[in-house]
Design a protein around this motif. Structure first.
Motif, PDB file in Angstrom:
ATOM      1  N   HIS A 115       0.863  -1.181   0.000  1.00 16.02           N
ATOM      2  CA  HIS A 115       0.000   0.000   0.000  1.00 16.02           C
ATOM      3  C   HIS A 115       0.902   1.235   0.000  1.00 16.02           C
ATOM      4  CE1 HIS A 115      -3.596  -2.363   1.167  1.00 16.02           C
ATOM      5  NE2 HIS A 115      -2.764  -3.055   1.916  1.00 16.02           N
ATOM      6  N   CYS A 150      -4.865   5.793  -0.266  1.00 20.11           N
ATOM      7  CA  CYS A 150      -3.889   4.768  -0.634  1.00 20.11           C
ATOM      8  C   CYS A 150      -3.529   5.011  -2.091  1.00 20.11           C
ATOM      9  CB  CYS A 150      -4.477   3.368  -0.463  1.00 20.11           C
ATOM     10  SG  CYS A 150      -3.322   2.060  -0.967  1.00 20.11           S
ATOM     11  N   GLU A 152      -1.246   3.036  -3.908  1.00 15.42           N
ATOM     12  CA  GLU A 152      -0.723   1.863  -4.620  1.00 15.42           C
ATOM     13  C   GLU A 152      -1.898   0.937  -4.849  1.00 15.42           C
ATOM     14  OE1 GLU A 152       3.104   2.892  -5.214  1.00 15.42           O
ATOM     15  OE2 GLU A 152       2.197   0.993  -5.827  1.00 15.42           O
ATOM     16  N   CYS A 154      -4.045  -1.912  -4.645  1.00 15.41           N
ATOM     17  CA  CYS A 154      -3.864  -3.007  -3.695  1.00 15.41           C
ATOM     18  C   CYS A 154      -4.986  -4.037  -3.755  1.00 15.41           C
ATOM     19  CB  CYS A 154      -3.725  -2.439  -2.283  1.00 15.41           C
ATOM     20  SG  CYS A 154      -5.089  -1.376  -1.790  1.00 15.41           S
ATOM     21  N   HIS A 158      -9.342  -0.931  -3.564  1.00 15.23           N
ATOM     22  CA  HIS A 158      -8.325   0.126  -3.498  1.00 15.23           C
ATOM     23  C   HIS A 158      -8.919   1.533  -3.540  1.00 15.23           C
ATOM     24  CE1 HIS A 158      -4.839   2.541  -4.393  1.00 15.23           C
ATOM     25  NE2 HIS A 158      -5.368   2.896  -5.535  1.00 15.23           N
ATOM     26  N   MET A 161     -10.011   3.017  -0.337  1.00 18.98           N
ATOM     27  CA  MET A 161      -9.057   2.957   0.782  1.00 18.98           C
ATOM     28  C   MET A 161      -8.421   4.320   1.002  1.00 18.98           C
ATOM     29  SD  MET A 161      -5.887   0.407   1.425  1.00 18.98           S
ATOM     30  CE  MET A 161      -4.723   0.736   2.747  1.00 18.98           C
TER      31      MET A 161
HETATM   32 CU   LIG Z   1      -4.160   0.066  -0.294  1.00 20.27          CU
END
Ligand SMILES: [Cu+2]
Length: 188
Positions: A115, A150, A152, A154, A158, A161
């Protein structure tokens, strides 16, 4: 006669303009190379140069990243340490409170997959990799509230997040952090 003088003049003008541009481009390249050298020498760039490993399978059981140790804590030297964990698909704590105008060390890790997070209007941009502790130093100049997504990819959740980060008055933070309490703005 007049024409050839004209041609000579424009040649000189072009030559002067080209020299100016060559100087400008040279200065930009020198600045960028200087910046790379500066960032490499100082600990200002990611990824962090110090490698610290941690077992992602036992984060929640013992050690620095157990749940009651997450959040921001006031250190004896006047700095603040912020600890956080990322997993699919949330950050803990989900609402982070840190003081304005204070050196902050962020320590974070991931419990499952890679992340990362960034905070708008600041230099905060950190990757959280399972098995490693990420360290990042920052200082917020202004109070306010920012989204902390976040950044990245994931997994399927995602896009949902993200956490909130509140940069609050220093005295108010220190009042909440008295006695070594871990501060966050998660509503209990
Ligand atoms: Cu993430």
């Amino acid at each position: 006669m007049a024409n050839s003088r004209h041609a000579a003049d424009s040649g000189a003008v072009a030559h002067a303009a080209e020299s100016r541009w060559a100087l400008l481009v040279g200065a930009i390249i020198a600045f960028l190379v200087g910046m790379v050298v500066y960032m490499s020498v100082h600990w200002a760039a990611m990824p962090p140069v110090r490698t610290e490993t941690i077992d992602p399978g036992t984060l929640h059981l013992a050690g620095e990243f157990v749940e009651h140790n997450l959040g921001a804590v006031a250190e004896a030297d006047g700095t603040v340490t912020l600890r956080l964990v990322a997993n699919q698909y949330s950050f803990t704590p989900s609402c982070i409170a840190v003081p304005v105008d204070t050196p902050i060390q962020i320590r974070g890790t991931a419990a499952d997959v890679v992340h990362g997070f960034s905070v708008g209007q600041s230099n905060v941009n950190v990757m959280l990799v399972p098995g490693y502790v990420s360290n990042f130093h920052t200082r917020f100049e202004k109070t306010g509230e920012h989204a902390m997504p976040c950044h990245e990819y994931c997994g399927v959740g995602h896009a949902a997040m993200w956490a909130r980060i509140k940069i609050i008055d220093k005295e108010e933070f220190m009042r909440q952090a008295a006695g070594g309490r871990r501060v966050s703005c998660v509503q209990q």
